[in-house]
Design a protein around this motif. Structure first.
Motif, PDB file in Angstrom:
ATOM      1  N   PRO A   1       8.398  -9.168   7.643  1.00 41.18           N
ATOM      2  CA  PRO A   1       7.674  -8.293   6.722  1.00 41.18           C
ATOM      3  C   PRO A   1       6.300  -8.860   6.366  1.00 41.18           C
ATOM      4  N   LYS A   2       5.373  -7.960   6.128  1.00 35.03           N
ATOM      5  CA  LYS A   2       4.045  -8.312   5.628  1.00 35.03           C
ATOM      6  C   LYS A   2       3.793  -7.413   4.427  1.00 35.03           C
ATOM      7  N   GLU A   3       3.900  -7.982   3.237  1.00 35.54           N
ATOM      8  CA  GLU A   3       3.867  -7.154   2.036  1.00 35.54           C
ATOM      9  C   GLU A   3       2.479  -6.708   1.625  1.00 35.54           C
ATOM     10  N   SER A   4       1.450  -7.542   1.830  1.00 39.61           N
ATOM     11  CA  SER A   4       0.085  -7.131   1.492  1.00 39.61           C
ATOM     12  C   SER A   4      -0.907  -8.061   2.183  1.00 39.61           C
ATOM     13  N   ASP A   5      -2.159  -7.620   2.265  1.00 41.33           N
ATOM     14  CA  ASP A   5      -3.198  -8.447   2.870  1.00 41.33           C
ATOM     15  C   ASP A   5      -3.420  -9.742   2.094  1.00 41.33           C
TER      16      ASP A   5
ATOM     17  N   CYS B   1      10.236  -2.759   3.856  1.00 41.75           N
ATOM     18  CA  CYS B   1       8.803  -3.047   3.842  1.00 41.75           C
ATOM     19  C   CYS B   1       8.133  -2.150   4.871  1.00 41.75           C
ATOM     20  N   ASP B   2       7.083  -1.453   4.476  1.00 42.06           N
ATOM     21  CA  ASP B   2       6.408  -0.521   5.387  1.00 42.06           C
ATOM     22  C   ASP B   2       5.628  -1.218   6.497  1.00 42.06           C
ATOM     23  N   GLU B   3       5.212  -2.439   6.257  1.00 40.28           N
ATOM     24  CA  GLU B   3       4.411  -3.156   7.241  1.00 40.28           C
ATOM     25  C   GLU B   3       5.142  -4.427   7.654  1.00 40.28           C
ATOM     26  N   TYR B   4       5.258  -4.615   8.948  1.00 42.97           N
ATOM     27  CA  TYR B   4       6.014  -5.753   9.471  1.00 42.97           C
ATOM     28  C   TYR B   4       5.639  -5.974  10.925  1.00 42.97           C
ATOM     29  N   ASN B   5       5.965  -7.159  11.416  1.00 42.11           N
ATOM     30  CA  ASN B   5       5.814  -7.491  12.831  1.00 42.11           C
ATOM     31  C   ASN B   5       7.195  -7.632  13.438  1.00 42.11           C
TER      32      ASN B   5
END
Length: 144
Positions: free
Chosen positions: A109-113, A83-87
């Protein structure tokens, strides 16, 4: 032994039990210093944890040789999650929302807004003046 005293292992600690193999985990990687595994109470798909194989309640209690292995392990896990966006989140103490008193890093992971999973946080800035920041800087710097 008190909960705040670091030790190699603590018999009552759930993460120490996972490290010792007493409790099974979905292990992603494990070496002599760190263990990474899937979180069984995830807030997002592929939520994982990275922990040192040394029982320390707070990050500042973690011996440097263990701490040095945590970020490279977190990097490997984050890449594997895909996943490209994650904390990457690490909490110290109850007021900081730490539940298990063994240092651990969440890879979330944070997949989308529009996705409700993952970590939802705000960033409530304190509005300190430069003089206030400088004053705090001097205090912290003097303790380094």
């Amino acid at each position: 032994m008190s909960a705040s005293t670091p030790t190699k292992h603590l018999a009552s600690c759930i993460f120490c039990k996972i490290i010792a193999g007493e409790i099974p985990s979905f292990t992603l990687l494990s070496n002599d210093k760190v263990h990474a595994f899937m979180d069984i109470g995830p807030i997002a798909k592929n939520h994982a944890l990275v922990i040192p194989k040394y029982h320390a309640p707070r990050f500042t209690d973690t011996p440097d040789e263990y701490a040095a292995e945590i970020l490279p392990a977190a990097k490997k896990v984050a890449k594997a999650i895909g996943c490209d966006e994650y904390n990457i989140l690490q909490n110290n103490g109850r007021n900081a929302h730490q539940v298990v008193d063994h240092v651990h890093f969440h890879i979330i992971p944070k997949e989308s807004d529009s996705d409700d999973s993952g970590l939802g946080i705000g960033w409530p800035t304190q509005g300190l003046s430069m003089d206030q920041i400088k004053e705090e800087y001097e205090k912290v710097k003097s303790r380094m």
